[in-house]
Write an enzyme that holds these catalytic residues in place. Structure first.
Site, PDB file in Angstrom:
ATOM      1  N   SER A  39      62.934  29.560 111.796  1.00  0.00           N
ATOM      2  CA  SER A  39      61.478  30.202 111.897  1.00  0.00           C
ATOM      3  C   SER A  39      60.230  28.527 111.508  1.00  0.00           C
ATOM      4  O   SER A  39      60.912  27.822 111.093  1.00  0.00           O
ATOM      5  CB  SER A  39      61.485  31.101 110.363  1.00  0.00           C
ATOM      6  OG  SER A  39      59.776  31.279 110.283  1.00  0.00           O
TER       7      SER A  39
ATOM      8  N   TYR B  84      61.722  33.789 101.277  1.00  0.00           N
ATOM      9  CA  TYR B  84      61.972  33.875 103.280  1.00  0.00           C
ATOM     10  C   TYR B  84      62.031  32.615 103.324  1.00  0.00           C
ATOM     11  O   TYR B  84      62.660  32.224 104.407  1.00  0.00           O
ATOM     12  CB  TYR B  84      60.974  34.896 103.712  1.00  0.00           C
ATOM     13  CG  TYR B  84      60.972  34.767 105.242  1.00  0.00           C
ATOM     14  CD1 TYR B  84      62.083  35.064 106.162  1.00  0.00           C
ATOM     15  CD2 TYR B  84      60.422  33.962 105.939  1.00  0.00           C
ATOM     16  CE1 TYR B  84      62.395  35.502 107.504  1.00  0.00           C
ATOM     17  CE2 TYR B  84      60.421  33.848 107.538  1.00  0.00           C
ATOM     18  CZ  TYR B  84      61.554  34.749 108.324  1.00  0.00           C
ATOM     19  OH  TYR B  84      61.790  34.728 109.391  1.00  0.00           O
TER      20      TYR B  84
END
Ligand code: BGC
Length: 261
Positions: free
Chosen positions: A145, A158
């Site tokens: 990401s 995350y």
């Protein structure tokens, strides 16, 4: 089209939706054989298999928990039994939730880290094991990401998982480079997937996120799938250990875009 991909065998974790389905579909149109992993969404996985077959490839949906060694083993066993081996392993499955860190439950921390980081370790381990034991060149693609690089308040677990994926990828890319096993990350930015569907359906929130993207739009899963297919192909044969950001420029400090600063 990358002709060399025809007939190759791939495993895509979390293939039942979003970026995972888009990658599976694109692999199908390259006439590859794809094991589509899902955890709970069997309908989504069946749909992905149909899409792969309509696109010209072969698909097989397999339920497995990629946070467990037995789960990833089930996937590689299926690839070997059904299609005869493995060429490309895509660690795509990922989860996220928002919580102030002082209230973040250990349960949510563990859930996110287990899928996003331990899952990448276990999937990579299974694939590496197959490639090494069979003296095969191999290809591992991890869906990281932009948050392997950009801190994300409220999503610290995350971001921690994706930061972990970055250094894990770089480390194993070096460790197995001599065996011609390539390991790369894709770092998607804001992409229109089920994880974000609610957020981006709201025009205010869409604009809020788009304004953090120099290209000023949300990306499509197919744009991530195109990067995955290039990384799977021989066109990227000298590329290992990178993160290929597919983010419309989100990682470029967009606050500076109009000469501010
Ligand atoms: C997350 C999305 C988020 C994007 C940009 C991704 O990793 O899954 O929810 O919109 O990063 O912040």
């Amino acid at each position: 089209m990358y002709n060399e991909l025809e007939g190759e065998i791939a495993v895509v974790t979390g293939g039942s939706k979003g970026i995972g389905t888009a990658i599976s579909k694109r692999f199908g149109s390259e006439k590859m054989n794809v094991v589509v992993n899902y955890f709970s969404d069997s309908k989504g996985a069946d749909k992905a298999v149909k899409i792969i077959e309509e696109a010209g490839g072969k698909g097989l949906a397999i339920q497995a928990n990629i946070g467990e060694e037995a789960g990833v083993q089930k996937l590689i066993d299926a690839a070997i039994a059904e299609f005869g081996g493995l060429d490309v392993w895509v660690n795509n499955a990922g989860v996220e939730n928002q919580s102030p860190t002082h209230e973040l439950s250990l349960e949510d921390w563990n859930r996110v880290l287990t899928t996003n980081l331990t899952g990448v370790f276990l999937g990579s381990k299974a694939a590496l094991n197959y490639f090494v034991k069979n003296s095969k060149k191999g290809n591992i693609i991890n869906l990281s990401s932009v948050h392997e690089q950009i801190p994300w308040p409220g999503f610290a677990h995350y971001a921690a998982s994706k930061g972990g994926v970055k250094l894990f990828t770089e480390s194993i890319a070096m460790e197995y480079a001599k065996q011609n096993i390539r390991v790369n990350n894709i770092g998607p930015g804001a992409i229109n997937t089920p994880i974000n569907a609610k957020k981006f359906a709201n025009p205010v929130q869409y604009e809020e996120t788009a304004s953090m993207v120099p290209m000023h739009r949300i990306g499509a899963p197919e744009e991530v799938a195109a990067a995955a297919t290039w990384l799977a192909s021989d066109e990227s044969s000298y590329v290992t250990g990178i993160t290929l950001f597919v983010d419309g420029g989100m990682t470029l400090y967009p606050a500076f875009q109009d000469g501010k600063g």
